[in-house]
Scaffold this motif. Sequence first.
Motif, PDB file in Angstrom:
ATOM      1  N   GLY A 162       0.774  -1.179   0.068  1.00  0.00           N
ATOM      2  CA  GLY A 162       0.062  -0.084   0.017  1.00  0.00           C
ATOM      3  C   GLY A 162       0.844   1.202   0.032  1.00  0.00           C
ATOM      4  O   GLY A 162       0.431   2.150  -0.783  1.00  0.00           O
ATOM      5  N   VAL A 163       2.130   1.237   0.831  1.00  0.00           N
ATOM      6  CA  VAL A 163       2.699   2.492   0.741  1.00  0.00           C
ATOM      7  C   VAL A 163       3.506   2.529  -0.570  1.00  0.00           C
ATOM      8  O   VAL A 163       3.549   3.706  -1.162  1.00  0.00           O
ATOM      9  N   LEU A 164       4.098   1.563  -0.950  1.00  0.00           N
ATOM     10  CA  LEU A 164       4.526   1.824  -2.394  1.00  0.00           C
ATOM     11  C   LEU A 164       3.731   2.305  -3.481  1.00  0.00           C
ATOM     12  O   LEU A 164       3.883   3.002  -4.124  1.00  0.00           O
ATOM     13  N   ALA A 165       2.411   1.684  -3.292  1.00  0.00           N
ATOM     14  CA  ALA A 165       1.351   2.345  -4.437  1.00  0.00           C
ATOM     15  C   ALA A 165       0.901   3.687  -3.957  1.00  0.00           C
ATOM     16  O   ALA A 165       1.142   4.513  -5.165  1.00  0.00           O
ATOM     17  N   ASP A 166       0.896   3.991  -2.834  1.00  0.00           N
ATOM     18  CA  ASP A 166       0.422   5.447  -2.537  1.00  0.00           C
ATOM     19  C   ASP A 166       1.582   6.456  -2.808  1.00  0.00           C
ATOM     20  O   ASP A 166       1.125   7.317  -3.427  1.00  0.00           O
ATOM     21  N   ALA A 206      -0.196   1.791  -9.528  1.00  0.00           N
ATOM     22  CA  ALA A 206      -1.435   1.144  -9.491  1.00  0.00           C
ATOM     23  C   ALA A 206      -1.236  -0.112  -8.186  1.00  0.00           C
ATOM     24  O   ALA A 206      -0.196  -0.730  -8.396  1.00  0.00           O
ATOM     25  N   PRO A 207      -2.196  -0.108  -7.398  1.00  0.00           N
ATOM     26  CA  PRO A 207      -2.316  -1.231  -6.550  1.00  0.00           C
ATOM     27  C   PRO A 207      -2.107  -2.614  -7.099  1.00  0.00           C
ATOM     28  O   PRO A 207      -1.524  -3.374  -6.630  1.00  0.00           O
ATOM     29  N   GLU A 208      -2.725  -2.666  -8.320  1.00  0.00           N
ATOM     30  CA  GLU A 208      -2.747  -4.026  -8.867  1.00  0.00           C
ATOM     31  C   GLU A 208      -1.267  -4.335  -9.561  1.00  0.00           C
ATOM     32  O   GLU A 208      -0.828  -5.285  -9.467  1.00  0.00           O
ATOM     33  N   ARG A 209      -0.396  -3.304  -9.840  1.00  0.00           N
ATOM     34  CA  ARG A 209       0.955  -3.603 -10.045  1.00  0.00           C
ATOM     35  C   ARG A 209       1.612  -3.827  -8.847  1.00  0.00           C
ATOM     36  O   ARG A 209       2.619  -4.858  -8.815  1.00  0.00           O
ATOM     37  N   ALA A 210       1.418  -3.236  -7.843  1.00  0.00           N
ATOM     38  CA  ALA A 210       2.027  -3.653  -6.601  1.00  0.00           C
ATOM     39  C   ALA A 210       1.689  -4.773  -6.120  1.00  0.00           C
ATOM     40  O   ALA A 210       2.426  -5.447  -5.269  1.00  0.00           O
ATOM     41  N   ALA A 211       0.422  -5.366  -6.273  1.00  0.00           N
ATOM     42  CA  ALA A 211      -0.054  -6.748  -5.855  1.00  0.00           C
ATOM     43  C   ALA A 211       0.742  -7.741  -6.518  1.00  0.00           C
ATOM     44  O   ALA A 211       0.940  -8.969  -6.267  1.00  0.00           O
TER      45      ALA A 211
END
Length: 93
Positions: free
Chosen positions: A17-21, A26-31
């Motif tokens: 979440g921190v990396l995405a924010d 995109a959260p999908e990329r971080a996932a």
Amino acid sequence: MASDATSDDVIETNVRGVLADVLGIAPERAATFTVDTPLFGALPELDSMAVAGVLTELEDRLGILIEDDEVDGDMLETFGALTDFVRSKAQGL
């Protein structure tokens, strides 16, 4: 700190979440990040200015303190290395 706040899932979710924010990805990329996903030097969004933002946000979200002398290239090399570092801080190690 409650033990559930240091569980692997909570730590990993917060790091993603921190990396995405902070990095604006995109959260999908971080996932999709795995323990071996390279970070610093591989993600153009994660430059030296962004590192400070990521670390500050991790401190705020997880109630940890990251000292300046603890920050090095190894802890930012991969998603797994960053997650391991954050987990050790959250567990008070």
